[in-house]
Design a protein around this motif. Sequence first.
Motif, PDB file in Angstrom:
ATOM      1  N   VAL A  69     -14.017  -4.890  -6.593  1.00 42.51           N
ATOM      2  CA  VAL A  69     -12.695  -4.803  -5.973  1.00 42.51           C
ATOM      3  C   VAL A  69     -11.959  -3.660  -6.647  1.00 42.51           C
ATOM      4  CG1 VAL A  69     -10.484  -5.974  -5.618  1.00 42.51           C
ATOM      5  CG2 VAL A  69     -12.608  -7.277  -5.461  1.00 42.51           C
ATOM      6  N   SER A  70     -11.312  -2.822  -5.845  1.00 39.76           N
ATOM      7  CA  SER A  70     -10.545  -1.712  -6.421  1.00 39.76           C
ATOM      8  C   SER A  70      -9.091  -1.816  -5.977  1.00 39.76           C
ATOM      9  CB  SER A  70     -11.153  -0.368  -6.025  1.00 39.76           C
ATOM     10  OG  SER A  70     -11.155  -0.228  -4.622  1.00 39.76           O
ATOM     11  N   GLU A  71      -8.266  -1.068  -6.656  1.00 40.50           N
ATOM     12  CA  GLU A  71      -6.835  -1.074  -6.363  1.00 40.50           C
ATOM     13  C   GLU A  71      -6.477   0.177  -5.578  1.00 40.50           C
ATOM     14  OE1 GLU A  71      -2.626  -1.187  -8.842  1.00 40.50           O
ATOM     15  OE2 GLU A  71      -4.493  -1.709  -9.846  1.00 40.50           O
ATOM     16  N   VAL A  72      -5.563   0.019  -4.619  1.00 41.55           N
ATOM     17  CA  VAL A  72      -5.086   1.174  -3.858  1.00 41.55           C
ATOM     18  C   VAL A  72      -3.569   1.232  -3.948  1.00 41.55           C
ATOM     19  CG1 VAL A  72      -7.010   1.272  -2.228  1.00 41.55           C
ATOM     20  CG2 VAL A  72      -5.033  -0.115  -1.676  1.00 41.55           C
ATOM     21  N   SER A  73      -3.055   2.451  -3.913  1.00 45.38           N
ATOM     22  CA  SER A  73      -1.611   2.647  -3.919  1.00 45.38           C
ATOM     23  C   SER A  73      -1.084   2.433  -2.502  1.00 45.38           C
ATOM     24  CB  SER A  73      -1.276   4.052  -4.400  1.00 45.38           C
ATOM     25  OG  SER A  73      -1.720   4.993  -3.435  1.00 45.38           O
ATOM     26  N   LEU A  74       0.208   2.437  -2.380  1.00 43.17           N
ATOM     27  CA  LEU A  74       0.842   2.288  -1.074  1.00 43.17           C
ATOM     28  C   LEU A  74       0.431   3.428  -0.141  1.00 43.17           C
ATOM     29  CD1 LEU A  74       2.877   0.420   0.306  1.00 43.17           C
ATOM     30  CD2 LEU A  74       4.681   1.921  -0.497  1.00 43.17           C
ATOM     31  N   GLU A  75       0.420   4.633  -0.680  1.00 39.46           N
ATOM     32  CA  GLU A  75       0.032   5.810   0.114  1.00 39.46           C
ATOM     33  C   GLU A  75      -1.432   5.710   0.558  1.00 39.46           C
ATOM     34  OE1 GLU A  75      -0.599  10.459  -0.870  1.00 39.46           O
ATOM     35  OE2 GLU A  75       1.324   9.598  -1.513  1.00 39.46           O
ATOM     36  N   GLN A  76      -2.308   5.287  -0.350  1.00 40.34           N
ATOM     37  CA  GLN A  76      -3.723   5.138   0.003  1.00 40.34           C
ATOM     38  C   GLN A  76      -3.913   4.036   1.042  1.00 40.34           C
ATOM     39  OE1 GLN A  76      -4.985   4.380  -4.012  1.00 40.34           O
ATOM     40  NE2 GLN A  76      -5.925   6.408  -4.223  1.00 40.34           N
ATOM     41  N   ALA A  77      -3.146   2.962   0.913  1.00 42.66           N
ATOM     42  CA  ALA A  77      -3.244   1.861   1.880  1.00 42.66           C
ATOM     43  C   ALA A  77      -2.833   2.339   3.274  1.00 42.66           C
ATOM     44  CB  ALA A  77      -2.377   0.690   1.434  1.00 42.66           C
ATOM     45  N   ARG A  78      -1.780   3.127   3.333  1.00 42.99           N
ATOM     46  CA  ARG A  78      -1.321   3.670   4.617  1.00 42.99           C
ATOM     47  C   ARG A  78      -2.407   4.558   5.224  1.00 42.99           C
ATOM     48  NH1 ARG A  78       0.876   3.290   9.269  1.00 42.99           N
ATOM     49  NH2 ARG A  78       2.201   4.992   9.911  1.00 42.99           N
ATOM     50  N   HIS A  79      -3.051   5.370   4.394  1.00 42.27           N
ATOM     51  CA  HIS A  79      -4.145   6.227   4.864  1.00 42.27           C
ATOM     52  C   HIS A  79      -5.326   5.380   5.352  1.00 42.27           C
ATOM     53  CE1 HIS A  79      -6.559   9.841   5.166  1.00 42.27           C
ATOM     54  NE2 HIS A  79      -7.499   9.265   4.435  1.00 42.27           N
ATOM     55  N   LEU A  80      -5.653   4.331   4.604  1.00 40.68           N
ATOM     56  CA  LEU A  80      -6.747   3.440   5.014  1.00 40.68           C
ATOM     57  C   LEU A  80      -6.426   2.744   6.335  1.00 40.68           C
ATOM     58  CD1 LEU A  80      -7.760   1.869   1.587  1.00 40.68           C
ATOM     59  CD2 LEU A  80      -9.174   3.349   3.022  1.00 40.68           C
ATOM     60  N   GLN A  81      -5.159   2.401   6.537  1.00 39.84           N
ATOM     61  CA  GLN A  81      -4.760   1.757   7.786  1.00 39.84           C
ATOM     62  C   GLN A  81      -5.009   2.697   8.968  1.00 39.84           C
ATOM     63  OE1 GLN A  81      -0.585   1.315   8.656  1.00 39.84           O
ATOM     64  NE2 GLN A  81      -0.913  -0.694   9.609  1.00 39.84           N
ATOM     65  N   GLN A  82      -4.706   3.968   8.784  1.00 40.50           N
ATOM     66  CA  GLN A  82      -4.923   4.948   9.845  1.00 40.50           C
ATOM     67  C   GLN A  82      -6.412   5.152  10.123  1.00 40.50           C
ATOM     68  OE1 GLN A  82      -2.730   8.222   8.206  1.00 40.50           O
ATOM     69  NE2 GLN A  82      -0.773   7.500   9.035  1.00 40.50           N
ATOM     70  N   GLU A  83      -7.253   4.879   9.120  1.00 41.37           N
ATOM     71  CA  GLU A  83      -8.704   5.012   9.300  1.00 41.37           C
ATOM     72  C   GLU A  83      -9.349   3.735   9.827  1.00 41.37           C
ATOM     73  OE1 GLU A  83     -10.368   6.251   5.596  1.00 41.37           O
ATOM     74  OE2 GLU A  83      -9.592   8.293   5.774  1.00 41.37           O
ATOM     75  N   GLY A  84      -8.557   2.696  10.072  1.00 40.30           N
ATOM     76  CA  GLY A  84      -9.095   1.472  10.651  1.00 40.30           C
ATOM     77  C   GLY A  84      -9.385   0.357   9.667  1.00 40.30           C
ATOM     78  N   ALA A  85      -8.803   0.394   8.501  1.00 45.72           N
ATOM     79  CA  ALA A  85      -9.009  -0.686   7.529  1.00 45.72           C
ATOM     80  C   ALA A  85      -8.407  -1.985   8.054  1.00 45.72           C
ATOM     81  CB  ALA A  85      -8.370  -0.320   6.190  1.00 45.72           C
ATOM     82  N   PHE A  86      -8.974  -3.081   7.610  1.00 49.88           N
ATOM     83  CA  PHE A  86      -8.500  -4.411   7.995  1.00 49.88           C
ATOM     84  C   PHE A  86      -7.566  -4.911   6.896  1.00 49.88           C
ATOM     85  CE2 PHE A  86      -8.620  -8.859   9.012  1.00 49.88           C
ATOM     86  CZ  PHE A  86      -8.856  -8.904  10.382  1.00 49.88           C
ATOM     87  N   PHE A  87      -6.351  -5.327   7.268  1.00 49.73           N
ATOM     88  CA  PHE A  87      -5.374  -5.805   6.294  1.00 49.73           C
ATOM     89  C   PHE A  87      -5.308  -7.330   6.325  1.00 49.73           C
ATOM     90  CE2 PHE A  87      -4.326  -1.492   6.038  1.00 49.73           C
ATOM     91  CZ  PHE A  87      -3.438  -1.284   4.992  1.00 49.73           C
ATOM     92  N   LEU A  88      -5.338  -7.917   5.141  1.00 48.82           N
ATOM     93  CA  LEU A  88      -5.182  -9.363   4.996  1.00 48.82           C
ATOM     94  C   LEU A  88      -3.922  -9.652   4.179  1.00 48.82           C
ATOM     95  CD1 LEU A  88      -8.841 -10.514   4.213  1.00 48.82           C
ATOM     96  CD2 LEU A  88      -7.539 -10.914   6.307  1.00 48.82           C
ATOM     97  N   ASP A  89      -3.034 -10.443   4.754  1.00 46.72           N
ATOM     98  CA  ASP A  89      -1.803 -10.857   4.085  1.00 46.72           C
ATOM     99  C   ASP A  89      -2.077 -12.212   3.446  1.00 46.72           C
ATOM    100  OD1 ASP A  89       0.759 -11.874   3.457  1.00 46.72           O
ATOM    101  OD2 ASP A  89       1.673 -10.682   5.048  1.00 46.72           O
ATOM    102  N   ALA A  90      -2.059 -12.265   2.123  1.00 50.60           N
ATOM    103  CA  ALA A  90      -2.414 -13.486   1.398  1.00 50.60           C
ATOM    104  C   ALA A  90      -1.220 -14.406   1.134  1.00 50.60           C
ATOM    105  CB  ALA A  90      -3.091 -13.118   0.075  1.00 50.60           C
TER     106      ALA A  90
END
Length: 182
Positions: A69-90
């Motif tokens: 498991v790795s950590e991502v910053s807010l900016e990286q998360a936004r970039h991953l979202q644009q690339e189709g990453a799946f977000f899970l709200d815990a």
Amino acid sequence: MKKKRFRATRRPVKKSPPLPWRRPGVPDLLLGGLALVLMASTLGLLSNHRSPQPLTLLKPWSPPLPERVSEVSLEQARHLQQEGAFFLDAREKVRYEDGHVPGAMNLSPEEFADMGQGRMRRNLLATLQVTPAVVVYCDGPVCQSSQRLAEALAKAGLSNVRIMREGWPAWEAEGLPTVRIP
């Protein structure tokens, strides 16, 4: 002849007041030292607080990341979202409904554990396996739900799990897109 016994009479001893130059004992030294340390610490904290560039004294504690498991910053998360990453709200369902990342699915660590080894869990894991990344978030650095969910997903075999430690509060504060459920 009878010997007289000598009886000593006790005279009252006058106690003199303590002299100001007497030597202090160990308790006096400890209390004085403690008072000095306390005053110096208070003065230092106050001057740091009033400084235009204060030092960060306390950093929020965050546990070490689980394996795979790795950590991502807010900016990286936004970039991953644009690339189709799946977000899970815990977070809890009520907090999720108050606002979440667009496209995020609400899944608490407890709900994931309750899925057992059934079809729903297998389908979820199969879906998550083919996404570029799975980004898990909750209510910021002090919230441990994202940590527990990410660890459970990694143990289930996922290798593309990321944690966005800043979580929902940072996402919302940054003005990024949000969804609310009425």
